[in-house]
Scaffold this motif. Structure first.
Motif, PDB file in Angstrom:
ATOM      1  N   GLU A  72      47.477  -9.424  46.975  1.00 40.93           N
ATOM      2  CA  GLU A  72      47.652 -10.406  46.154  1.00 40.93           C
ATOM      3  C   GLU A  72      49.028 -11.104  46.387  1.00 40.93           C
ATOM      4  O   GLU A  72      49.038 -12.450  46.438  1.00 40.93           O
ATOM      5  CB  GLU A  72      47.802 -10.049  44.872  1.00 40.93           C
ATOM      6  N   GLU A  73      50.196 -10.352  46.707  1.00 44.48           N
ATOM      7  CA  GLU A  73      51.388 -11.209  47.027  1.00 44.48           C
ATOM      8  C   GLU A  73      51.269 -11.802  48.366  1.00 44.48           C
ATOM      9  O   GLU A  73      51.765 -13.164  48.346  1.00 44.48           O
ATOM     10  CB  GLU A  73      52.331 -10.138  47.177  1.00 44.48           C
ATOM     11  N   ALA A  74      50.574 -11.537  49.311  1.00 43.06           N
ATOM     12  CA  ALA A  74      50.093 -12.118  50.390  1.00 43.06           C
ATOM     13  C   ALA A  74      49.522 -13.423  50.092  1.00 43.06           C
ATOM     14  O   ALA A  74      49.785 -14.508  50.970  1.00 43.06           O
ATOM     15  CB  ALA A  74      49.382 -11.243  51.503  1.00 43.06           C
ATOM     16  N   MET A  75      48.398 -13.429  49.413  1.00 46.22           N
ATOM     17  CA  MET A  75      47.789 -14.650  49.039  1.00 46.22           C
ATOM     18  C   MET A  75      48.548 -15.724  48.299  1.00 46.22           C
ATOM     19  O   MET A  75      48.582 -16.984  48.841  1.00 46.22           O
ATOM     20  CB  MET A  75      46.399 -14.244  48.061  1.00 46.22           C
ATOM     21  N   GLU A  76      49.501 -15.437  47.572  1.00 48.40           N
ATOM     22  CA  GLU A  76      50.527 -16.419  47.179  1.00 48.40           C
ATOM     23  C   GLU A  76      51.465 -16.899  48.235  1.00 48.40           C
ATOM     24  O   GLU A  76      51.457 -18.200  48.178  1.00 48.40           O
ATOM     25  CB  GLU A  76      51.472 -15.750  46.130  1.00 48.40           C
ATOM     26  N   MET A  77      51.678 -16.186  49.311  1.00 42.68           N
ATOM     27  CA  MET A  77      52.704 -16.687  50.242  1.00 42.68           C
ATOM     28  C   MET A  77      51.610 -17.551  51.068  1.00 42.68           C
ATOM     29  O   MET A  77      52.297 -18.694  51.542  1.00 42.68           O
ATOM     30  CB  MET A  77      53.005 -15.476  50.982  1.00 42.68           C
ATOM     31  N   LEU A  78      50.540 -17.114  51.479  1.00 44.50           N
ATOM     32  CA  LEU A  78      49.549 -17.983  52.275  1.00 44.50           C
ATOM     33  C   LEU A  78      49.064 -19.170  51.459  1.00 44.50           C
ATOM     34  O   LEU A  78      49.020 -20.237  52.170  1.00 44.50           O
ATOM     35  CB  LEU A  78      48.443 -17.126  52.739  1.00 44.50           C
ATOM     36  N   ALA A  79      48.874 -19.068  50.403  1.00 44.68           N
ATOM     37  CA  ALA A  79      48.595 -20.463  49.695  1.00 44.68           C
ATOM     38  C   ALA A  79      49.771 -21.565  49.774  1.00 44.68           C
ATOM     39  O   ALA A  79      49.412 -22.812  49.698  1.00 44.68           O
ATOM     40  CB  ALA A  79      48.136 -20.084  48.158  1.00 44.68           C
ATOM     41  N   GLU A  93      44.897 -21.621  52.207  1.00 46.09           N
ATOM     42  CA  GLU A  93      43.497 -21.465  51.284  1.00 46.09           C
ATOM     43  C   GLU A  93      43.110 -19.940  51.328  1.00 46.09           C
ATOM     44  O   GLU A  93      41.945 -19.975  51.719  1.00 46.09           O
ATOM     45  CB  GLU A  93      42.573 -22.563  51.631  1.00 46.09           C
ATOM     46  N   PRO A  94      44.014 -19.152  51.203  1.00 43.66           N
ATOM     47  CA  PRO A  94      43.203 -17.844  51.104  1.00 43.66           C
ATOM     48  C   PRO A  94      42.322 -17.162  50.253  1.00 43.66           C
ATOM     49  O   PRO A  94      42.540 -17.667  49.242  1.00 43.66           O
ATOM     50  CB  PRO A  94      44.649 -16.768  50.949  1.00 43.66           C
ATOM     51  N   HIS A  95      41.365 -16.271  50.503  1.00 38.09           N
ATOM     52  CA  HIS A  95      40.467 -15.703  49.392  1.00 38.09           C
ATOM     53  C   HIS A  95      40.659 -14.324  49.872  1.00 38.09           C
ATOM     54  O   HIS A  95      40.494 -14.010  51.127  1.00 38.09           O
ATOM     55  CB  HIS A  95      39.117 -16.324  49.367  1.00 38.09           C
ATOM     56  N   LEU A  96      40.243 -13.360  48.731  1.00 36.25           N
ATOM     57  CA  LEU A  96      39.930 -11.875  49.067  1.00 36.25           C
ATOM     58  C   LEU A  96      38.538 -11.795  49.399  1.00 36.25           C
ATOM     59  O   LEU A  96      37.558 -12.448  48.961  1.00 36.25           O
ATOM     60  CB  LEU A  96      40.230 -11.037  47.881  1.00 36.25           C
ATOM     61  N   GLU A  97      38.400 -11.103  50.175  1.00 33.88           N
ATOM     62  CA  GLU A  97      36.873 -10.588  50.912  1.00 33.88           C
ATOM     63  C   GLU A  97      36.523  -9.077  50.899  1.00 33.88           C
ATOM     64  O   GLU A  97      37.474  -8.426  51.546  1.00 33.88           O
ATOM     65  CB  GLU A  97      36.517 -11.235  52.093  1.00 33.88           C
ATOM     66  N   SER A  98      35.706  -8.532  50.453  1.00 30.69           N
ATOM     67  CA  SER A  98      35.342  -7.232  50.243  1.00 30.69           C
ATOM     68  C   SER A  98      34.644  -6.691  51.727  1.00 30.69           C
ATOM     69  O   SER A  98      33.888  -7.460  52.460  1.00 30.69           O
ATOM     70  CB  SER A  98      34.295  -6.743  49.505  1.00 30.69           C
ATOM     71  N   GLY A 125      36.918  -1.540  51.205  1.00 27.19           N
ATOM     72  CA  GLY A 125      38.316  -2.113  51.292  1.00 27.19           C
ATOM     73  C   GLY A 125      38.237  -3.692  51.088  1.00 27.19           C
ATOM     74  O   GLY A 125      37.144  -4.242  51.027  1.00 27.19           O
ATOM     75  N   ARG A 126      39.300  -4.342  51.250  1.00 26.54           N
ATOM     76  CA  ARG A 126      39.450  -5.676  50.924  1.00 26.54           C
ATOM     77  C   ARG A 126      40.599  -6.400  52.149  1.00 26.54           C
ATOM     78  O   ARG A 126      41.305  -5.604  52.483  1.00 26.54           O
ATOM     79  CB  ARG A 126      39.787  -6.060  49.532  1.00 26.54           C
ATOM     80  N   VAL A 127      40.121  -7.639  52.483  1.00 25.69           N
ATOM     81  CA  VAL A 127      40.839  -8.122  53.360  1.00 25.69           C
ATOM     82  C   VAL A 127      41.059  -9.541  52.799  1.00 25.69           C
ATOM     83  O   VAL A 127      40.372 -10.189  52.013  1.00 25.69           O
ATOM     84  CB  VAL A 127      40.487  -8.260  54.987  1.00 25.69           C
ATOM     85  N   CYS A 174      40.249 -20.004  59.369  1.00 23.66           N
ATOM     86  CA  CYS A 174      41.375 -19.635  60.242  1.00 23.66           C
ATOM     87  C   CYS A 174      41.039 -18.522  60.928  1.00 23.66           C
ATOM     88  O   CYS A 174      40.284 -17.554  60.728  1.00 23.66           O
ATOM     89  CB  CYS A 174      42.722 -19.238  59.286  1.00 23.66           C
ATOM     90  N   CYS A 175      41.533 -18.391  62.110  1.00 26.54           N
ATOM     91  CA  CYS A 175      41.565 -17.189  63.128  1.00 26.54           C
ATOM     92  C   CYS A 175      41.875 -15.908  62.790  1.00 26.54           C
ATOM     93  O   CYS A 175      41.510 -14.888  63.503  1.00 26.54           O
ATOM     94  CB  CYS A 175      41.625 -17.744  64.539  1.00 26.54           C
ATOM     95  N   VAL A 176      42.617 -15.794  61.945  1.00 26.10           N
ATOM     96  CA  VAL A 176      43.580 -14.727  61.605  1.00 26.10           C
ATOM     97  C   VAL A 176      43.147 -14.009  60.180  1.00 26.10           C
ATOM     98  O   VAL A 176      42.987 -14.861  59.408  1.00 26.10           O
ATOM     99  CB  VAL A 176      45.150 -14.845  61.767  1.00 26.10           C
ATOM    100  N   VAL A 177      43.064 -12.742  60.167  1.00 24.50           N
ATOM    101  CA  VAL A 177      42.904 -12.095  58.881  1.00 24.50           C
ATOM    102  C   VAL A 177      43.878 -11.243  58.606  1.00 24.50           C
ATOM    103  O   VAL A 177      44.599 -10.569  59.502  1.00 24.50           O
ATOM    104  CB  VAL A 177      41.483 -11.221  58.932  1.00 24.50           C
ATOM    105  N   ILE A 178      44.345 -11.183  57.225  1.00 20.54           N
ATOM    106  CA  ILE A 178      45.392 -10.059  56.719  1.00 20.54           C
ATOM    107  C   ILE A 178      44.563  -8.833  55.929  1.00 20.54           C
ATOM    108  O   ILE A 178      43.952  -9.158  55.181  1.00 20.54           O
ATOM    109  CB  ILE A 178      46.288 -11.022  55.903  1.00 20.54           C
ATOM    110  N   GLU A 179      45.241  -7.931  56.551  1.00 23.40           N
ATOM    111  CA  GLU A 179      44.579  -6.606  55.807  1.00 23.40           C
ATOM    112  C   GLU A 179      45.791  -5.389  55.582  1.00 23.40           C
ATOM    113  O   GLU A 179      46.766  -5.567  56.406  1.00 23.40           O
ATOM    114  CB  GLU A 179      43.338  -6.113  56.761  1.00 23.40           C
ATOM    115  N   PRO A 180      45.364  -4.395  55.045  1.00 24.03           N
ATOM    116  CA  PRO A 180      46.301  -3.379  54.876  1.00 24.03           C
ATOM    117  C   PRO A 180      46.496  -2.771  56.334  1.00 24.03           C
ATOM    118  O   PRO A 180      45.489  -2.603  57.043  1.00 24.03           O
ATOM    119  CB  PRO A 180      45.497  -2.255  53.775  1.00 24.03           C
ATOM    120  N   SER A 181      47.628  -1.992  56.706  1.00 23.98           N
ATOM    121  CA  SER A 181      47.864  -1.651  57.782  1.00 23.98           C
ATOM    122  C   SER A 181      47.227  -0.172  57.841  1.00 23.98           C
ATOM    123  O   SER A 181      46.879   0.243  56.824  1.00 23.98           O
ATOM    124  CB  SER A 181      49.332  -1.564  58.004  1.00 23.98           C
TER     125      SER A 181
END
Length: 244
Positions: free
Chosen positions: A138-145, A150-155, A182-184, A232-239
């Protein structure tokens, strides 16, 4: 319609809310859905959606929203999606795209990919400053927005993780961390789209390195390459060891 007139079409508050809603869905949206989402009558929504099509900000088509086909399936409904055309206004006129494309062409021809990625990673670290890496999606989405992604969560259903990926500087990345259920965070917009279309390996590598610097490489989240058409070509996910 020129860019100034197209952007001026968003001055009406209802029209702007409709545009923002359709753009945020990443799919075709029907009139009823759009009207309900912004709290206006269907006829008013239809009027403004069609005006957005005239302005070139949305595209329209038709399909059956029931998911059925054949007799009794009903008539196709009009649907809308964001137009891929980029609209920009600069007063006085500026042409940063040409400069960016020329620099990208020169960097590609000179084999400066590693240097560009190193600079992008430093810029990402500079943008983050002294703050600790983001602690969750959620914090990452705020930074990306805030940066226009234009981030969105995806299961991620049934994912067992991905194989090791290559980082932007050519090193080996960590294993995928997305477990079943999980979610990304995916991003519908690439801020570097125009240049990335012409120089995808160079610019996508730069983008990955920028986000690696922004989120860190040893924190709770990681950025990895996972290209998808129109996003976008990049995805953000938990390490791997911080799957949240």
């Amino acid at each position: 319609m020129n860019d100034i007139d197209a952007i001026a079409a968003l001055q009406d508050p209802v029209r702007r809310r409709l545009y923002e809603y359709v753009a945020a869905q990443g799919r075709e949206v029907g009139r009823n859905e759009a009207a309900e989402a912004v709290g206006v009558a269907r006829t008013l929504a239809a009027h403004h959606l069609d005006r957005l099509v005239e302005a070139g900000l949305l595209e329209s088509g038709s399909r059956r929203l029931t998911g059925r086909a054949g007799p009794g399936a009903g008539r196709p409904a009009k649907v809308y999606a964001r137009a891929p055309v980029e609209r920009t206004v600069s007063l006085p006129a500026r042409d940063y795209r040409t400069a960016a494309e020329l620099l990208a062409e020169a960097a590609e021809q000179a084999g400066l990919d590693a240097g560009l990625c190193a600079a992008a990673r430093r810029r990402g670290e500079s943008l983050r400053g002294s703050a600790a890496p983001c602690g969750g999606l959620e914090e990452a989405m705020e930074m990306l927005a805030a940066r226009g992604y234009e981030p969105h969560l995806e299961s991620v259903e049934g994912a067992e993780g991905t194989e090791g990926t290559e980082s932007a500087d050519g090193g080996e990345g960590v294993e995928g961390a997305s477990g079943a259920g999980g979610r990304v965070v995916r991003m519908r917009n690439c801020p570097f789209h125009a240049v990335a279309e012409r120089f995808p390996p160079l610019v996508c590598g730069m983008n990955l390195a920028l986000l690696e610097g922004l989120f860190g490489t040893d924190g709770p989240l990681r950025a990895r390459m996972d290209a998808r058409p129109g996003e976008c070509c990049v995805v953000i996910e938990p390490s791997k060891n911080n799957n949240r």
